[in-house]
Structure formats: C-alpha cells, structure tokens
Design a protein around this motif. Sequence first.
Motif, PDB file in Angstrom:
ATOM      1  N   SER A  10      46.999  40.315  44.618  1.00 24.41           N
ATOM      2  CA  SER A  10      46.660  41.737  44.606  1.00 24.41           C
ATOM      3  C   SER A  10      46.426  42.296  43.202  1.00 24.41           C
ATOM      4  CB  SER A  10      47.764  42.544  45.298  1.00 24.41           C
ATOM      5  OG  SER A  10      49.022  42.195  44.747  1.00 24.41           O
TER       6      SER A  10
ATOM      7  N   VAL B  28      43.419  39.492  38.322  1.00 26.48           N
ATOM      8  CA  VAL B  28      42.793  38.168  38.469  1.00 26.48           C
ATOM      9  C   VAL B  28      42.701  37.795  39.949  1.00 26.48           C
ATOM     10  CG1 VAL B  28      42.945  35.722  37.869  1.00 26.48           C
ATOM     11  CG2 VAL B  28      43.638  37.439  36.191  1.00 26.48           C
TER      12      VAL B  28
ATOM     13  N   ARG C  84      52.705  39.942  47.857  1.00 26.47           N
ATOM     14  CA  ARG C  84      54.106  40.321  48.061  1.00 26.47           C
ATOM     15  C   ARG C  84      54.238  41.681  48.753  1.00 26.47           C
ATOM     16  NH1 ARG C  84      58.120  39.948  42.951  1.00 26.47           N
ATOM     17  NH2 ARG C  84      56.586  41.317  42.006  1.00 26.47           N
TER      18      ARG C  84
ATOM     19  N   THR D  30      45.814  26.238  32.192  1.00 24.83           N
ATOM     20  CA  THR D  30      44.683  26.785  31.435  1.00 24.83           C
ATOM     21  C   THR D  30      45.033  28.090  30.734  1.00 24.83           C
ATOM     22  OG1 THR D  30      42.342  27.385  31.614  1.00 24.83           O
ATOM     23  CG2 THR D  30      43.750  28.075  33.426  1.00 24.83           C
TER      24      THR D  30
ATOM     25  N   LEU E   6      42.724  31.189  28.351  1.00 23.83           N
ATOM     26  CA  LEU E   6      41.404  31.579  27.821  1.00 23.83           C
ATOM     27  C   LEU E   6      41.484  31.922  26.340  1.00 23.83           C
ATOM     28  CD1 LEU E   6      39.524  34.157  30.085  1.00 23.83           C
ATOM     29  CD2 LEU E   6      38.984  31.766  29.663  1.00 23.83           C
TER      30      LEU E   6
ATOM     31  N   GLY F 122      53.214  46.266  43.012  1.00 24.66           N
ATOM     32  CA  GLY F 122      52.501  47.153  43.935  1.00 24.66           C
ATOM     33  C   GLY F 122      51.151  47.636  43.456  1.00 24.66           C
ATOM     34  N   LYS F 123      50.611  47.063  42.369  1.00 23.68           N
ATOM     35  CA  LYS F 123      49.268  47.462  41.885  1.00 23.68           C
ATOM     36  C   LYS F 123      48.197  46.747  42.706  1.00 23.68           C
ATOM     37  CE  LYS F 123      49.290  45.679  37.859  1.00 23.68           C
ATOM     38  NZ  LYS F 123      50.333  44.695  38.017  1.00 23.68           N
TER      39      LYS F 123
HETATM   40  N1  LIG Z   1      45.733  31.650  31.507  1.00 23.46           N
HETATM   41  C1  LIG Z   1      44.950  32.680  31.210  1.00 23.46           C
HETATM   42  O1  LIG Z   1      44.001  32.556  30.449  1.00 23.46           O
HETATM   43  C2  LIG Z   1      45.220  33.993  31.857  1.00 23.46           C
HETATM   44  C3  LIG Z   1      44.252  35.011  31.845  1.00 23.46           C
HETATM   45  C4  LIG Z   1      44.544  36.201  32.533  1.00 23.46           C
HETATM   46  C5  LIG Z   1      45.781  36.339  33.182  1.00 23.46           C
HETATM   47  N2  LIG Z   1      46.694  35.344  33.114  1.00 23.46           N
HETATM   48  C6  LIG Z   1      47.990  35.442  33.792  1.00 23.46           C
HETATM   49  O2  LIG Z   1      47.740  35.426  35.196  1.00 23.46           O
HETATM   50  C7  LIG Z   1      48.716  36.241  35.864  1.00 23.46           C
HETATM   51  C8  LIG Z   1      47.988  37.303  36.685  1.00 23.46           C
HETATM   52  O3  LIG Z   1      47.287  38.169  35.787  1.00 23.46           O
HETATM   53  P1  LIG Z   1      46.783  39.571  36.316  1.00 23.46           P
HETATM   54  O4  LIG Z   1      46.025  40.210  35.227  1.00 23.46           O
HETATM   55  O5  LIG Z   1      46.186  39.440  37.661  1.00 23.46           O
HETATM   56  O6  LIG Z   1      48.193  40.331  36.476  1.00 23.46           O
HETATM   57  P2  LIG Z   1      48.565  41.522  37.462  1.00 23.46           P
HETATM   58  O7  LIG Z   1      47.373  42.374  37.678  1.00 23.46           O
HETATM   59  O8  LIG Z   1      49.814  42.114  36.947  1.00 23.46           O
HETATM   60  O9  LIG Z   1      48.862  40.779  38.865  1.00 23.46           O
HETATM   61  C9  LIG Z   1      49.985  39.969  39.033  1.00 23.46           C
HETATM   62  C10 LIG Z   1      50.082  39.609  40.509  1.00 23.46           C
HETATM   63  O10 LIG Z   1      51.153  38.686  40.710  1.00 23.46           O
HETATM   64  C11 LIG Z   1      52.034  39.193  41.691  1.00 23.46           C
HETATM   65  N3  LIG Z   1      53.412  38.785  41.401  1.00 23.46           N
HETATM   66  C12 LIG Z   1      54.093  38.983  40.251  1.00 23.46           C
HETATM   67  N4  LIG Z   1      55.326  38.445  40.352  1.00 23.46           N
HETATM   68  C13 LIG Z   1      55.415  37.901  41.591  1.00 23.46           C
HETATM   69  C14 LIG Z   1      56.412  37.189  42.269  1.00 23.46           C
HETATM   70  N5  LIG Z   1      57.600  36.920  41.689  1.00 23.46           N
HETATM   71  N6  LIG Z   1      56.165  36.774  43.541  1.00 23.46           N
HETATM   72  C15 LIG Z   1      54.977  37.028  44.128  1.00 23.46           C
HETATM   73  N7  LIG Z   1      53.963  37.705  43.526  1.00 23.46           N
HETATM   74  C16 LIG Z   1      54.191  38.138  42.276  1.00 23.46           C
HETATM   75  C17 LIG Z   1      51.872  40.680  41.618  1.00 23.46           C
HETATM   76  O11 LIG Z   1      52.311  41.256  42.824  1.00 23.46           O
HETATM   77  P3  LIG Z   1      53.300  42.552  42.809  1.00 23.46           P
HETATM   78  O12 LIG Z   1      52.372  43.738  42.703  1.00 23.46           O
HETATM   79  O13 LIG Z   1      54.005  42.481  44.094  1.00 23.46           O
HETATM   80  O14 LIG Z   1      54.178  42.392  41.602  1.00 23.46           O
HETATM   81  C18 LIG Z   1      50.356  40.789  41.390  1.00 23.46           C
HETATM   82  O15 LIG Z   1      49.648  40.644  42.599  1.00 23.46           O
HETATM   83  C19 LIG Z   1      49.613  36.791  34.768  1.00 23.46           C
HETATM   84  O16 LIG Z   1      50.733  35.941  34.631  1.00 23.46           O
HETATM   85  C20 LIG Z   1      48.751  36.706  33.512  1.00 23.46           C
HETATM   86  O17 LIG Z   1      49.523  36.621  32.341  1.00 23.46           O
HETATM   87  C21 LIG Z   1      46.444  34.170  32.463  1.00 23.46           C
END
Ligand SMILES: NC(=O)c1ccc[n+]([C@@H]2O[C@H](COP(=O)([O-])OP(=O)(O)OC[C@H]3O[C@@H](n4cnc5c(N)ncnc54)[C@H](OP(=O)(O)O)[C@@H]3O)[C@@H](O)[C@H]2O)c1
Length: 320
Positions: free
Chosen positions: A150, A153, A173, A257, A259, A311-312
């Motif tokens: 949700s 990404v 979640r 991975t 970026l 919840g976002k």
């Molecule tokens: N490797 C890379 O290059 C790269 C690039 C971009 C992002 N990322 C990483 O990828 C992840 C997602 O990024 P994003 O921008 O999409 O973040 P985001 O918008 O904050 O989304 C995070 C998602 O994970 C869920 N979540 C968090 N903790 C959880 C848990 N314990 N159990 C189940 N669901 C959970 C959240 O749901 P809730 O709303 O219920 O918390 C939300 O849907 C982050 O860890 C970020 O650091 C990595």
Amino acid sequence: MRCVVFNGAGGSDVVAIEERPDPVPGKHEVVVATRFAGVNPADILQREGRHPVPSGAPSDIPGLEVAGTVVGCGEAVSDYKVGDRVFGLVGGGGLSNFVAAQEREVVRIPDALDDWHAAAVPEAFITAFDAICVQGGLASGDTLLVNGASGGVGTAAVQIARAVGARIVAAVRSEALRPKVEQLGATVLAPGEAAAHVKSLGGADVVLELVGAPHMAANLDALARRGTIIVVGAKPGDEATLSLRDLMSRRGRIVGTTLRTRPPEEKGALAQLFARRIVPYLASGTIAPLVDRVFDLADVADAFDHVRTPGKLGKVLVAT
Ligand SMILES: NC(=O)c1ccc[n+]([C@@H]2O[C@H](COP(=O)([O-])OP(=O)(O)OC[C@H]3O[C@@H](n4cnc5c(N)ncnc54)[C@H](OP(=O)(O)O)[C@@H]3O)[C@@H](O)[C@H]2O)c1
C-alpha cells in the motif's frame, strides 16, 4: 534556493529549512525548479544517521528524487532546454526548490501528469520497475507477490505488474486500504495469508519484498520454480533464517538491491529504460501515481513522521 537540511543526526530537532546559494549546473547537469518533492523512508534513515549519502551528493540536504521544470543547462546538455519538464533520480538534495540533476538520470514528464503527481513518480516507480521487470524479469502471465503493497513502491509495483499482464497477489496490513489496492489490479490479503494464497496458485515467479525478514521464509515457501525474491526493503539489522534446500530445489534466486548507491552510468541507463517502458503507461493514464498527503515545507518534520505512520496509500510529498 530554499531547502530542507539536517543539522547532524537525530529526530525532528535536527530538521531545518535554510536558504542556500542556487545550484549552478555542471557540464552534464540540468537545474530543475520544483513545486513538490517526494519524501522517502531513506530520508528518515539519513536523518537518523543510518543511511550514508553517496559521494558527490549534498551531505546535509535530503531528497532522492526530483520533478519540475528545467531552468538551467550545463554546456554539454543536449537533450533538454529551459522550460522542459523532467523527473528522475538524484543522489541527494531533492528536498529543495532548485535541484541539480544529471541529464541522463532524468526523463521527460508526460503532459498528462501535473506537477503534483509527477513528483510522486521517480523513486517509487523506478524502484518498482527495476525490481520486478528488470531484475525479476516479470512477464505477461507471471505471478507477482508484493509484501507491503500500500506504500509508494508497492502501489507502483502493483500497477506496473498489471500493465505488463501479470497476476498480482498483494499483502496489505491495513484492512481499510485493502479494497483500494484491490482496485489497482491485485488480489489483496493480510500479510499472514498472501504467501499461502500464492502457493495455492502454483507459486510466485517474482516476490517483491518491501518489509523485510519476517516474510522471507513464507516468500521462499511460495516461490515458483526458477522464481526470484527481490529484497528492496528491510529494517537495519534484519536477519532471516531460510531453508537452502528449498531454495535449491526451486532453483530460486534471492536478489538484494539498492538504487541510490549505483554509479551514475547505471542509474542513467535505468532512467532511460524506464522512459521507454513505463512512462508511456503514465502518459496514457494506464498507471497513475497515488499521493497520500502533501505537506507544507514548514511542516516537513511532520512529513518525515508521517512516512513512518502505518495506513498510508501511496506517496508523501512536500510543497517546496
Ligand atoms: N532498495 C532501494 O533502492 C529502495 C528504494 C525505495 C524504497 N526502498 C525501501 O522499500 C520499502 C518501501 O518503500 P516505500 O517508499 O513504498 O515506503 P512506504 O510508502 O512507507 O510503504 C511501506 C509499506 O510497507 C508496509 N509495512 C511496513 N511495515 C510493515 C510490517 N511490519 N508488516 C507489514 N507491512 C508493513 C506499510 O504498510 P503500513 O501502512 O501498514 O505500515 C506500507 O504499505 C522501504 O523499506 C524503503 O526504504 C528501497
């Protein structure tokens, strides 16, 4: 320029807004005037001193992405001119109203996207595209499992996968958000149920892991033959225990991975591939970025807190 700065490492107390000299474009750079900028989990880790800044990027100005209008070009820039709208990746410094970016790391914004929605694209959609399509090789008819679907990404990945013709199972979640992610084209279940459902369908060709260690054993159990688990998100210190025999018998791959740490040539090539493969879907409206909330610049510390709040749906932006 007006920008967000981190005065050392810590909580909201280290976040400030400052005036700095406007950026001057390097030989291969454009300077982009922004109206909105995306906030990412990595910005908060950087604020806490847990996310190193790549060399060459501003060390104390957060922000991994840029979207806006070109207001200056370096002497070797050939693809863009003043007035063009572009979006893309930066190593840092994105949370500012003027941002210098490498010409190769930005691409044209389609006219169909306003500045607000364009700002929600680069980091989330390029990360999702790279993970599931480029590294995971997701193709029409394949099955994708997304954990943490949700957020920025996750909602990007679900939409890209739908556009390429994959079947998607998403773990979300928040019960309230499940119907909204379902509307994007996924079968949506609670985190404890999604992997078992994928297994009953014959397994996942690609698993996009956005949360980390707690899901990894179930991801492997639900992996199809020759499937790939791509780890994009994990908490610092995350450790998982896995059955290597299960990985072998599936002839599976686990890929980690990032970026931000890639060399500029790699980021540039990825941005150009993204322009060819995914931007047309944004131009036609087949896929659309989701914005959860836009904060005023004065409230940027609250925007960081909001990114960590469950919840976002989609991205958090700051009006620069
Ligand atoms: N490797 C890379 O290059 C790269 C690039 C971009 C992002 N990322 C990483 O990828 C992840 C997602 O990024 P994003 O921008 O999409 O973040 P985001 O918008 O904050 O989304 C995070 C998602 O994970 C869920 N979540 C968090 N903790 C959880 C848990 N314990 N159990 C189940 N669901 C959970 C959240 O749901 P809730 O709303 O219920 O918390 C939300 O849907 C982050 O860890 C970020 O650091 C990595």
